[in-house]
Design an enzyme around this catalytic site. Structure first.
Site, PDB file in Angstrom:
ATOM      1  N   ARG A 181      -8.107  -7.513  -8.708  1.00 28.66           N
ATOM      2  CA  ARG A 181      -8.851  -8.771  -8.867  1.00 28.66           C
ATOM      3  C   ARG A 181     -10.312  -8.440  -9.114  1.00 28.66           C
ATOM      4  NH1 ARG A 181     -11.666  -8.114  -4.214  1.00 28.66           N
ATOM      5  NH2 ARG A 181     -10.502  -7.272  -2.455  1.00 28.66           N
ATOM      6  N   HIS A 234     -15.467  -2.630   8.621  1.00 31.16           N
ATOM      7  CA  HIS A 234     -14.740  -2.448   7.361  1.00 31.16           C
ATOM      8  C   HIS A 234     -15.070  -3.503   6.314  1.00 31.16           C
ATOM      9  CE1 HIS A 234     -12.606   0.449   9.746  1.00 31.16           C
ATOM     10  NE2 HIS A 234     -12.170  -0.493  10.547  1.00 31.16           N
ATOM     11  N   GLU A 244      -2.491   7.004   7.961  1.00 32.24           N
ATOM     12  CA  GLU A 244      -3.265   7.920   7.126  1.00 32.24           C
ATOM     13  C   GLU A 244      -4.082   8.828   8.023  1.00 32.24           C
ATOM     14  OE1 GLU A 244      -4.371   5.326   3.113  1.00 32.24           O
ATOM     15  OE2 GLU A 244      -5.961   5.950   4.484  1.00 32.24           O
ATOM     16  N   LYS A 251       0.820  -1.219   0.000  1.00 28.31           N
ATOM     17  CA  LYS A 251       0.000   0.000   0.000  1.00 28.31           C
ATOM     18  C   LYS A 251       0.854   1.269   0.000  1.00 28.31           C
ATOM     19  CE  LYS A 251      -3.469  -2.735   0.143  1.00 28.31           C
ATOM     20  NZ  LYS A 251      -4.047  -3.135  -1.138  1.00 28.31           N
TER      21      LYS A 251
END
Lengths: 165, 498
Positions: B292, B235, B200, B116
């Site tokens: 994907r 999530h 973040e 990431k």
């Protein structure tokens, strides 16, 4: 005539089943029943036919699915209900807080041992289920009386992990 | 075109891929673990091969076992589905080395987007807006605290190798930092065998908006509009829709352009999804790219008429994209409800068991992608997703109405499902006016008293359930009056009815 006490959520209702009709909380109902298979019944109530999907969960518990609404019910004869109520009341007087596994999983961490103090809202164990770590929170303030499981053990739903006094 | 595709997955997505293969006259080969002996994907595929024990690490996640089967059965391609080995660059390389085609992007693209922090660096360079934070993993708790202080709490800790909410923690203050950091590291290590964590800034009340793209191996790209996947618990997405009623035409233009730029930046080919967070001003930030097929791909298929799995297979076989961007548009609205085996009243605990009754909804605008049927086993070993209910309508209102109808028709017994709660969401004013954010379930659902969401269930249905319980108990205790005793026959008993 046979009386049954049906508990749905918090609500208890009385159903009398007689040879000619069914009485729900004193109100006579026009009911017809037809069995499609072990898990699907048709129940006619007045002018409406309901498809009711059912599963037997235990001796006194059935689950139902009706037009997308899921219910779990407890049903007892009125005699049995009275006996259970009496037992519950007796138990409540000497009740300890029992921590059960809320879901099947792997007991990753046990943060307390017998004799430890625990605060309400404190995390006492971590249970891994579906690769997620879930905190098990103490519902009470007290002292750990008994630890029934060890770290690294897998537990089934509702298995007792520990007891708080 | 391929002759035989090995499907390295299970559940509804394996079944979905079998269907694409069958329509394309390609032999489909399923793999199954001990627990999945009777699974639907095994019954559906042309061929089925035992891969290992029930735990995923000994079956669907075991690169060697999957590869050995692929070679043995002379598969010329492997479709990974989502999850399991779908974003495993080493697996993609080993498949290639065995002379078998991987139906998906190159290992390089997957590696780049799977890491990431590397992805964030690349996006920054390619003018795709990213969430403020670090573009490198954090080395120590001290460093992390310093950075968090600088960008301002609350912050999100995320697994550099992550996705799907694993190894992710929200931190409100420096007091919580070290504990959250350790927890995120542990989870990440377990889920991804990598414990790199980055920071973040926490975006307040964003929507999760993602763009579906397709790219071929010749540098041609199209986008297939956006999906709004903001209805999430822990999530994990629960309800998705396409297009988003929150996104206007102008924003859509910027959003889809950014998505195609992101795909080009990593030389992407095959189907991919670029996920963004969108704040209330409709400013959006790159979150991650899923290299994907997505769980929620059907809503895109419904509004574009494009079969994403078939396109994936064609792209992998070296064909050029035949569909041009200006040759299609989005038609109508589609919604998907993920039907999970879980008890929403018991902290969303997974519900396990055997499916003892299963009847599908049907009718206009309804599609079901499912991984279950009678006698399939829902175990603790895998994701609790049972099936996906998808509704299409000319308008969003029509799609919602169809979904609510279908949720009422769908009958599953043997496990507890979240279908009732899905319908609660569809009736909620914040869902209806599209103002819901990723905090919707936390704020609106979890704040309710236990069972309160069921309050609108009619008295009549309560009566039905109560009477049914009494009658079943009477039958069991052999106290059933003959009038109601229906065991063994299906007749309405109305002879002596007044």
């Amino acid at each position: 005539m046979h009386d049954f006490i049906v508990t749905v959520g918090e609500e208890k209702r009385i159903v009398s089943v007689t040879n000619n009709h069914i009485v729900l909380d004193g109100k006579k109902l026009a009911v017809e029943l037809s069995k499609v298979n072990k898990h699907l019944y048709l129940l006619r109530l007045d002018n409406k036919v309901f498809e009711v999907t059912t599963t037997k969960l235990s001796n006194e518990k059935y689950s139902f699915l009706v037009t997308g609404n899921y219910f779990e019910t407890t049903v007892r004869t009125s005699l049995r209900e009275k006996a259970v109520e009496y037992l519950n009341q007796k138990q409540r007087l000497s009740r300890n807080d029992i921590i059960k596994a809320p879901m099947p999983g792997l007991l990753l961490k046990l943060k307390k041992k017998t004799g430890d103090k625990v605060e309400m809202g404190e995390s006492i164990a971590i249970l891994e289920a579906m690769k997620m770590e879930n905190d098990i929170i103490s519902p009470a303030t007290g002292i750990i009386k008994e630890v029934n499981k060890k770290e690294g053990m897998s537990v089934e739903k509702d298995e007792i992990i520990l007891k708080i006094e | 075109m391929f002759k035989k595709i090995l499907i390295a997955n299970r559940g509804e997505i394996a079944v979905r891929i079998v269907k694409a293969c069958r329509e394309m006259n390609i032999i489909s080969a399923a793999i199954y673990s001990d627990a999945d002996k009777n699974a639907l994907h095994v019954r559906t595929a042309d061929e089925a091969y035992h891969v290992g024990n029930s735990p995923a690490s000994e079956s669907y996640l075991d690169v060697n076992k999957v590869l050995t089967i692929a070679k043995k059965i002379s598969a010329d391609a492997v479709h990974p589905g989502y999850g399991f080995l779908s974003e495993n660059a080493e697996f993609i390389n080993s498949v290639g080395e065995a002379g078998i085609t991987f139906i998906g992007p190159s290992a390089e693209s997957v590696k780049l987007m799977g890491e990431k922090t590397a992805a964030r660096r690349l996006m920054e360079k390619s003018k795709v807006p990213i969430v403020p934070g670090t573009v490198n993993p954090i080395q120590s708790i001290e460093e992390g605290k310093e950075i968090a202080e600088k960008i301002g709490y609350p912050v999100m800790l995320k697994a550099a190798a992550g996705g799907g909410g694993k190894g992710m923690r929200k931190v409100f203050s420096s007091d919580e930092f070290s504990n959250a950091f350790e927890r995120a590291k542990n989870e990440s290590k377990k889920a991804f065998s990598d414990d790199n964590i980055y920071i973040e800034k926490f975006i307040e009340n964003p929507k999760h908006i993602e763009v579906q793209i397709l790219g071929d191996q010749f540098g041609n790209y199209i986008h297939l509009y956006e999906r709004d996947c903001s209805v999430q618990r822990r999530h994990q997405k629960v309800i998705e829709e396409a297009p988003s009623a929150f996104v206007d035409e102008e924003t859509r233009k910027h959003l889809t352009t950014a998505a195609i730029n992101a795909a080009k930046a990593c030389n992407y080919f095959n189907a991919g999804t670029i996920e963004f967070l969108m704040d209330e001003n409709k400013d959006f930030y790159f979150l991650e790219m899923n290299t994907r097929l997505q769980v929620e791909h059907p809503v895109t298929e419904m509004i574009t008429g494009i079969d994403l799995v078939k396109e994936q297979i064609k792209i992998a076989a070296g064909e050029k994209l035949k569909i041009k961007q200006n040759e299609f548009t989005n038609k109508g609205f589609a919604i998907e409800c993920r039907v999970y085996a879980e008890d929403v009243d018991n902290n969303f605990a997974p519900s396990i068991g055997t499916i003892i009754h299963h009847r599908l909804p049907s009718g206009p605008g309804i599609r079901v992608d499912r991984g279950i049927d009678l006698q399939t086993e829902v175990s603790v070993y895998y994701d609790p997703l049972l099936s996906k209910l998808i509704a299409w309508g000319k308008t969003r209102d029509e799609a919602i109405a169809r979904m609510k109808r279908a949720l009422g028709e769908y009958q599953i017994a043997g496990v507890i499902t979240n279908m009732g709660a899905c319908r609660w969401v569809l009736n909620h004013p914040k869902f209806l006016d599209s103002s819901f954010t990723i905090n919707f379930i936390d704020e609106e659902f979890l704040s309710l008293q236990p069972g309160e969401w069921k309050n609108n269930i009619s008295q009549e249905i309560n009566d039905v359930v109560t009477v049914m319980a009494a009658l079943l108990k009477a039958e069991e205790n052999k106290l059933m009056p003959s009038k109601y005793n229906c065991s063994g026959n299906n007749n309405w008993d109305s002879e002596e009815d007044a």
